[in-house]
Design an enzyme around this catalytic site. Sequence first.
Site, PDB file in Angstrom:
ATOM      1  N   GLY A 121      12.007  -1.298  13.040  1.00  0.00           N
ATOM      2  CA  GLY A 121      11.883   0.140  12.845  1.00  0.00           C
ATOM      3  C   GLY A 121      11.078   0.806  13.938  1.00  0.00           C
ATOM      4  O   GLY A 121      10.410   0.153  14.735  1.00  0.00           O
ATOM      5  N   ARG A 126      17.781  -3.812  13.428  1.00  0.00           N
ATOM      6  CA  ARG A 126      17.280  -4.928  12.639  1.00  0.00           C
ATOM      7  C   ARG A 126      18.332  -6.020  12.592  1.00  0.00           C
ATOM      8  O   ARG A 126      19.501  -5.796  12.855  1.00  0.00           O
ATOM      9  CB  ARG A 126      16.952  -4.472  11.211  1.00  0.00           C
ATOM     10  CG  ARG A 126      15.862  -3.410  11.129  1.00  0.00           C
ATOM     11  CD  ARG A 126      15.484  -3.133   9.686  1.00  0.00           C
ATOM     12  NE  ARG A 126      14.531  -2.041   9.560  1.00  0.00           N
ATOM     13  CZ  ARG A 126      13.231  -2.186   9.684  1.00  0.00           C
ATOM     14  NH1 ARG A 126      12.714  -3.378   9.948  1.00  0.00           N
ATOM     15  NH2 ARG A 126      12.420  -1.155   9.543  1.00  0.00           N
ATOM     16  N   ASP A 135       6.914  -8.901  12.392  1.00  0.00           N
ATOM     17  CA  ASP A 135       6.943 -10.333  12.101  1.00  0.00           C
ATOM     18  C   ASP A 135       8.344 -10.915  12.172  1.00  0.00           C
ATOM     19  O   ASP A 135       8.531 -12.026  12.680  1.00  0.00           O
ATOM     20  CB  ASP A 135       6.285 -10.621  10.738  1.00  0.00           C
ATOM     21  CG  ASP A 135       6.955  -9.879   9.592  1.00  0.00           C
ATOM     22  OD1 ASP A 135       7.748  -8.956   9.843  1.00  0.00           O
ATOM     23  OD2 ASP A 135       6.674 -10.231   8.433  1.00  0.00           O
ATOM     24  N   THR A 194       4.098  -3.100  14.224  1.00  0.00           N
ATOM     25  CA  THR A 194       4.417  -2.910  12.814  1.00  0.00           C
ATOM     26  C   THR A 194       3.585  -1.772  12.278  1.00  0.00           C
ATOM     27  O   THR A 194       2.359  -1.799  12.351  1.00  0.00           O
ATOM     28  CB  THR A 194       4.174  -4.172  11.977  1.00  0.00           C
ATOM     29  OG1 THR A 194       4.191  -3.830  10.587  1.00  0.00           O
ATOM     30  CG2 THR A 194       2.852  -4.824  12.302  1.00  0.00           C
ATOM     31  N   ASP A 203       3.071  -1.087   9.355  1.00  0.00           N
ATOM     32  CA  ASP A 203       2.322  -1.528   8.169  1.00  0.00           C
ATOM     33  C   ASP A 203       1.036  -2.260   8.534  1.00  0.00           C
ATOM     34  O   ASP A 203       0.221  -2.549   7.653  1.00  0.00           O
ATOM     35  CB  ASP A 203       3.184  -2.446   7.302  1.00  0.00           C
ATOM     36  CG  ASP A 203       4.339  -1.708   6.637  1.00  0.00           C
ATOM     37  OD1 ASP A 203       4.346  -0.466   6.684  1.00  0.00           O
ATOM     38  OD2 ASP A 203       5.239  -2.372   6.090  1.00  0.00           O
ATOM     39  N   ASP A 231       0.601  -5.385   9.304  1.00  0.00           N
ATOM     40  CA  ASP A 231       0.533  -6.589   8.465  1.00  0.00           C
ATOM     41  C   ASP A 231       0.725  -7.898   9.225  1.00  0.00           C
ATOM     42  O   ASP A 231       1.105  -8.913   8.648  1.00  0.00           O
ATOM     43  CB  ASP A 231       1.552  -6.510   7.330  1.00  0.00           C
ATOM     44  CG  ASP A 231       2.996  -6.334   7.813  1.00  0.00           C
ATOM     45  OD1 ASP A 231       3.193  -6.176   9.047  1.00  0.00           O
ATOM     46  OD2 ASP A 231       3.910  -6.349   6.977  1.00  0.00           O
ATOM     47  N   ARG A 264       5.171  -2.050   2.857  1.00  0.00           N
ATOM     48  CA  ARG A 264       6.030  -2.882   2.012  1.00  0.00           C
ATOM     49  C   ARG A 264       5.214  -3.887   1.205  1.00  0.00           C
ATOM     50  O   ARG A 264       5.405  -4.033   0.003  1.00  0.00           O
ATOM     51  CB  ARG A 264       7.051  -3.630   2.866  1.00  0.00           C
ATOM     52  CG  ARG A 264       7.944  -2.745   3.714  1.00  0.00           C
ATOM     53  CD  ARG A 264       8.965  -3.560   4.471  1.00  0.00           C
ATOM     54  NE  ARG A 264       9.837  -4.263   3.556  1.00  0.00           N
ATOM     55  CZ  ARG A 264      10.931  -3.743   3.015  1.00  0.00           C
ATOM     56  NH1 ARG A 264      11.275  -2.491   3.289  1.00  0.00           N
ATOM     57  NH2 ARG A 264      11.676  -4.436   2.185  1.00  0.00           N
TER      58      ARG A 264
END
Length: 443
Positions: free
Chosen positions: A88, A154, A180, A208, A210, A212, A255
């Site tokens: 993304g 993706r 990841d 990312t 996020d 994460d 997420r």
Amino acid sequence: MVTLADLQVRTLGEPTVESPLASYVEGRTTNQYYVAEGDRILMDDTLALIDARGVPREDLPTFEAGGPRARIFFEPSRTRAAVVTCGGLCPGLNNVIRALVRSLDDHYGVTEVVGFRNGYAGLDPASGLQPVALTREYVADIHERGGTVLGSSRGARDPGVMVDTLVEHAIDILFVVGGDGSMRGAHALSEECARRGLPIAIVGVPKTIDNDIPHIGQSFGFQTAFARAAQSITAAKVEAQAAVNGVSIVQTMGRHAGFIACYSALAAQTANFVLIPEVPFSLEGPGGLLAHVRQRVADRGYAVIVVAEGVGPHLLPGGEAAADATDASGNQVLGDPGRYLRQRIRDDFAEHGEEATLRYFNPGYFIRSVPADPADAVYCARLAQSAVHAAMSGRTDVVVGRRKHRFVNVPIPAVTKRAHSVSPDGDLWLSVLESTAQPRQML
């Protein structure tokens, strides 16, 4: 438990070429601002953590320091590099692309750089996508806009096919900018190159929204993202305060990790409840969220709720059964907890003979597509420079990052074994609880 062996970075061979940056690093010693080439960076940062391992000093888990080396593996004048952006969108992608190209050219004299388009699809001839030449002129102003000039996508592709493409285009270094899932793809590429005995360096730049990915401190674009999300939280408070029994819900990305929800709430300082995947909660009962929201509105006249997109799949219609659906990258397809909470809160007020005015905000795609803010722009430039230094010195199957203010090189397998998430026992979550004054548990 992570060991020293887990943090050993692979190299393509002995670096024998004198680096153009040799004069910058030779003779420099470790200090509070710089880590010398031969030094390593401790993973554990407290005496208690170090003592708990019970191993000799030389066996403590440590990271390889990032940065330039006195000697490099690739001869710059004969080196050809490539860049691919996967997954993304995220603020700063164009900054990273530009900094990679400029660092290769300015610092090492590598002028041949290509960009494969639309993620790993661009490395598969079946996609019909042709690479673009990333010249200094092409990247000159791309950092001023959001998104990625290379496009993204993706989904995995056959590593063998992708390595064939690298060979066809005579690529010596591939920079993979992604999260990841993209790093797992980069590891597969590295393994395929090793199996064939190909001296191609695969270096990851962690992306990312996020935040994460473990071991790398913070991913680029995260700061810009939570700053923009904080603006939505501020607007949500204005809307809630202006309504009768106003309740505003802001859904952020996240997420499996609630970092954006936590940081944006702390930045805005106006949220009353923050809901993240790492901290379970109930809706019903005297200790559940619904009762606390009703009480908050009764006491103050309004409430602002920040909810991460990965919160409470068991609470949504369909329950755990919906967890089997995945997207092209293998990620679980999530529900819409913000909208669901909006309806449940409205129904709960009605069941108690009260009326509530509900507002729902979802700034997700907006915060992904904006240009990087100045702080993120600096981080993007430094990450890209670190990635170039690692690649030119022959490091491979590696991702770069900044851990506790030190730039490090981390083996890709070490960052894909587990996800990084908010610890319910950590100081970040404690700060959120202090800021919101929400109950420690809502069960």
